[in-house]
Design an enzyme around this catalytic site. Structure first.
Site, mmCIF file in Angstrom:
data_model
loop_
_atom_site.group_PDB
_atom_site.id
_atom_site.type_symbol
_atom_site.label_atom_id
_atom_site.label_comp_id
_atom_site.label_asym_id
_atom_site.label_seq_id
_atom_site.Cartn_x
_atom_site.Cartn_y
_atom_site.Cartn_z
ATOM 1 N N LYS A 206 0.841 -1.202 0.000
ATOM 2 C CA LYS A 206 0.000 0.000 0.000
ATOM 3 C C LYS A 206 0.875 1.250 0.000
ATOM 4 O O LYS A 206 0.672 2.162 -0.793
ATOM 5 C CB LYS A 206 -0.925 -0.007 1.231
ATOM 6 C CG LYS A 206 -1.829 1.192 1.330
ATOM 7 C CD LYS A 206 -2.786 1.091 2.516
ATOM 8 C CE LYS A 206 -3.648 2.353 2.600
ATOM 9 N NZ LYS A 206 -4.590 2.303 3.752
ATOM 10 N N GLU A 212 10.600 -4.732 4.449
ATOM 11 C CA GLU A 212 10.709 -6.134 4.019
ATOM 12 C C GLU A 212 10.354 -6.276 2.533
ATOM 13 O O GLU A 212 11.053 -6.947 1.771
ATOM 14 C CB GLU A 212 9.767 -7.021 4.853
ATOM 15 C CG GLU A 212 10.065 -7.068 6.344
ATOM 16 C CD GLU A 212 9.254 -6.058 7.126
ATOM 17 O OE1 GLU A 212 8.927 -4.981 6.571
ATOM 18 O OE2 GLU A 212 8.957 -6.341 8.306
ATOM 19 N N GLY A 268 -4.936 -1.870 5.162
ATOM 20 C CA GLY A 268 -4.132 -3.001 4.682
ATOM 21 C C GLY A 268 -4.776 -4.333 5.002
ATOM 22 O O GLY A 268 -4.932 -5.200 4.142
ATOM 23 N N ARG A 269 -5.251 -4.497 6.252
ATOM 24 C CA ARG A 269 -5.811 -5.787 6.673
ATOM 25 C C ARG A 269 -7.225 -6.000 6.135
ATOM 26 O O ARG A 269 -7.848 -7.021 6.413
ATOM 27 C CB ARG A 269 -5.754 -5.891 8.195
ATOM 28 C CG ARG A 269 -6.366 -4.718 8.935
ATOM 29 C CD ARG A 269 -5.940 -4.723 10.395
ATOM 30 N NE ARG A 269 -6.382 -3.539 11.130
ATOM 31 C CZ ARG A 269 -5.694 -2.407 11.190
ATOM 32 N NH1 ARG A 269 -4.522 -2.320 10.555
ATOM 33 N NH2 ARG A 269 -6.143 -1.357 11.866
ATOM 34 N N GLU A 354 -4.513 -6.323 14.978
ATOM 35 C CA GLU A 354 -4.018 -5.006 14.526
ATOM 36 C C GLU A 354 -5.164 -3.978 14.543
ATOM 37 O O GLU A 354 -4.924 -2.781 14.631
ATOM 38 C CB GLU A 354 -3.408 -5.102 13.124
ATOM 39 C CG GLU A 354 -2.550 -3.894 12.750
ATOM 40 C CD GLU A 354 -1.657 -4.140 11.536
ATOM 41 O OE1 GLU A 354 -2.152 -4.012 10.392
ATOM 42 O OE2 GLU A 354 -0.478 -4.450 11.735
ATOM 43 N N HIS A 385 -3.953 -32.825 18.794
ATOM 44 C CA HIS A 385 -2.703 -33.526 19.146
ATOM 45 C C HIS A 385 -1.591 -32.537 19.481
ATOM 46 O O HIS A 385 -0.414 -32.870 19.436
ATOM 47 C CB HIS A 385 -2.295 -34.413 17.965
ATOM 48 C CG HIS A 385 -3.374 -35.345 17.531
ATOM 49 N ND1 HIS A 385 -3.599 -36.571 18.131
ATOM 50 C CD2 HIS A 385 -4.361 -35.181 16.614
ATOM 51 C CE1 HIS A 385 -4.651 -37.138 17.557
ATOM 52 N NE2 HIS A 385 -5.130 -36.325 16.637
ATOM 53 N N LYS A 495 9.372 -0.137 13.567
ATOM 54 C CA LYS A 495 9.942 0.152 12.240
ATOM 55 C C LYS A 495 11.021 1.221 12.361
ATOM 56 O O LYS A 495 12.107 1.123 11.797
ATOM 57 C CB LYS A 495 8.835 0.653 11.301
ATOM 58 C CG LYS A 495 7.851 -0.391 10.845
ATOM 59 C CD LYS A 495 6.826 0.234 9.899
ATOM 60 C CE LYS A 495 5.847 -0.792 9.360
ATOM 61 N NZ LYS A 495 4.838 -0.179 8.450
HETATM 62 O O1 F6P Z 1 1.834 -4.074 10.013
HETATM 63 C C1 F6P Z 1 1.849 -2.726 9.671
HETATM 64 C C2 F6P Z 1 1.372 -2.582 8.247
HETATM 65 O O2 F6P Z 1 1.281 -1.231 7.936
HETATM 66 C C3 F6P Z 1 0.041 -3.284 7.994
HETATM 67 O O3 F6P Z 1 -1.056 -2.542 8.428
HETATM 68 C C4 F6P Z 1 0.116 -3.468 6.507
HETATM 69 O O4 F6P Z 1 -0.824 -4.410 6.032
HETATM 70 C C5 F6P Z 1 1.563 -3.942 6.357
HETATM 71 O O5 F6P Z 1 2.293 -3.187 7.333
HETATM 72 C C6 F6P Z 1 2.159 -3.782 4.976
HETATM 73 O O6 F6P Z 1 2.066 -2.432 4.584
HETATM 74 P P1 F6P Z 1 2.241 -2.096 3.007
HETATM 75 O O7 F6P Z 1 1.099 -2.768 2.286
HETATM 76 O O8 F6P Z 1 2.171 -0.600 2.941
HETATM 77 O O9 F6P Z 1 3.562 -2.643 2.562
#
Ligand code: F6P
Length: 524
Positions: A206, A212, A268-269, A354, A385, A495
């Site tokens: 987003k 990452e 995002g979620r 979240e 189990h 972060k």
């Molecule tokens: O975990 C923090 C967050 O901002 C989430 O809300 C989001 O889904 C994720 O990191 C990835 O963010 P992006 O889609 O901007 O890479």
């Protein structure tokens, strides 16, 4: 200012919790033989049995009064109509508009967002059709066979979970990979045996700034250019992006026509219904993706119109509040008795934790009552189990959601019988217990609550409905707890510290961190 905990209803629920403390759930059925029928509902392709909870009609009535006394009714309309209910970020919350199959206008700042949503859907449709038909060719003229989604959090968990859940609908010639962790073994192991000529990367982010995802994207681009032995090879046939940050995607080298847009009013979620769901459409086809949207839209309509007493997201939310705020539950277990749903608990962790892992209300005031639970789970029957021992005989109070599909593949009926009877037997065992007079190692106290959700069959439409059901359950709990379920300020600190850590002096930290950092730095 609204607060749930200052009301007479909250006090009444506290009294009821005390008065019903020694109640046995099983006795409720003896007193009311019609309890199962009265405490189960069906909507879309979902049947929900909430009768195995420690709730009397009086408790349920007070919970409904709690919902009625909250701003829930108006908040539902505010969300659906695009008001800026994400107050700390001053944004609307419109994942429901993404699946608004009625196409009725939804206005943000006076502008109908539906034309933009429909244009994005057309882009998804044309692209996924081209990939699935083999018309989209790589740089050497070969069709795409491997699709790698690079993203994390909401840019991974939703599409990943849905693609795995609907694997039987996946295009037979396409393979899908989801890379999220910054641990290089994740991307390296994925790329290891792939042919770059047949591989497409979807950079899903987003913000297009998540560390990452950026690292994995650049490593993938480097691999691709080195593998095709052409440092300035045109990457446009092999890299597309899904983002709200068009400029950053173009800076990465994505051709503008290969950027699938979505908007800042999609959390995002809550984003798998947007262009973030591109891998889903590529896997199951655009028609299947529309079915997913339709299932969610049907739940949206149920949520917006059903009276709270017949409103499944509201009921599940209130039962959760009963467990968390009046029965002392710290966690919520979600146990799908369906291997196709093995990633559903992980998806729900971000969706719920979240959203509702908050300790201040929407005005920023500290709360003196519990909010979002720790959501966890694993498929059944595996969990039997692994951790069911604790659930049966441990000292913790853990409410459980069981989920299963009624209609399964007919090739192995004996497996279906075993799977579903195991789930039913466990839910029964948690309620009735055993050897209650034994008072020894064999004693199972029982009286442990659970909901059972039965899905007619594992189809895109029913998966869409299931996810939307939980999205709205989380929303209802957030409204009643008077928190903002749509921001996530808590993840920013980590972060920032991670970014600083690569540059700061070792001694700039606390002694533990400094000591550990010294060991890490010595190895890097
Ligand atoms: O975990 C923090 C967050 O901002 C989430 O809300 C989001 O889904 C994720 O990191 C990835 O963010 P992006 O889609 O901007 O890479």
């Amino acid at each position: 200012m609204y607060s749930p905990a200052t009301s007479d209803i909250w006090s009444k629920l506290q009294q009821l919790a005390e008065h019903t403390q020694s109640d046995q759930i099983l006795d409720y059925f003896a007193k009311n033989p019609d309890r199962f029928n009265e405490m189960s509902l069906k909507v879309a392709g979902l049947f929900v049995d909430f009768s195995k909870n420690k709730i009397t009609d009086e408790v349920l009535a007070e919970l409904m009064a709690l919902a009625a006394q909250s701003p829930l009714a108006e908040k539902i309309q505010q969300m659906l109509s695009g008001e800026r209910i994400n107050t700390s970020e001053d944004r609307p919350v419109l994942h429901t508009a993404l699946r608004n199959r009625s196409n009725k206008p939804v206005l943000v700042d006076g502008v109908d967002v539906m034309p933009g949503i429909n244009a994005a859907l057309k882009h998804i449709q044309s692209f996924s059709d081209n990939i699935r038909s083999g018309n989209w060719l790589g740089y050497s003229g070969k069709p795409i066979r491997n699709i790698i989604n690079i993203g994390i959090g909401g840019s991974d968990l939703g599409p990943n979970m849905v693609c795995r859940a609907l694997l039987e609908f996946q295009h037979p010639k396409l393979k899908f990979y989801f890379v999220s962790n910054v641990d290089s073994s994740h991307i390296q192991k994925t790329l290891k045996n792939l042919n770059p000529e047949e591989t497409l990367f979807i950079i899903s982010s987003k913000t297009f700034s998540t560390q990452e995802t950026q690292l994995n994207a650049h490593t993938s681009k480097k691999w691709f250019l080195e593998s095709c032995h052409s440092p300035d090879q045109d990457i446009s046939q092999h890299f597309v992006a899904v983002s709200t940050n068009i400029e950053a995607a173009i800076d990465f080298g994505i051709a503008s026509e290969n950027i699938f847009e979505f908007w800042d009013w999609v959390g995002g979620r809550y984003s798998l219904w947007s262009s973030i769901g591109l891998p889903i459409a590529m896997s199951i086809g655009f028609a299947g993706f529309v079915k997913l949207l339709e299932g969610a839209h049907e739940i949206d309509q149920h949520f917006a119109t059903a009276p709270f007493s017949k409103n499944i997201p509201v009921i599940l939310a209130l039962i959760g509040i009963w467990h968390i705020n009046f029965q002392g539950a710290d966690t919520q277990a979600v146990i799908p008795y369906d291997q196709a749903l093995h990633q559903f608990p992980a998806f729900l962790q971000q969706l719920d934790m979240e959203s509702n892992g908050k300790s201040v209300d929407i005005a920023g005031r500290s709360l003196d009552y519990a909010t979002g639970p720790i959501v966890w789970g694993q498929t059944g029957s595996n969990g039997q189990h692994a951790f069911f021992q604790l659930l049966h005989q441990g000292t913790r109070f853990v409410p459980i959601d069981f989920i299963a599909c009624l209609n399964r593949d007919t090739e192995t009926p004996e497996h279906n019988v075993a799977l579903l009877t195991n789930m039913l037997a466990q839910a029964e065992a948690f309620m009735v217990g055993s050897n209650k007079d034994a008072q020894n190692h064999s004693y199972c106290p029982g009286n442990k609550p659970s909901n059972t959700l039965l899905i007619d069959d594992l189809t895109p439409k029913n998966i869409g409905a299931l996810i939307a059901l939980y999205e709205h359950k989380v929303f209802v709990q957030g409204v009643i707890w008077n928190i903002n379920s749509f921001d996530q300020w808590g993840v920013q600190l980590g972060k920032k510290l991670a970014a600083d850590m690569t540059a700061t002096e070792i001694t700039a930290h606390d002694p533990s961190t400094s000591g550990l950092l010294a060991m890490v730095r010595a190895k890097l």
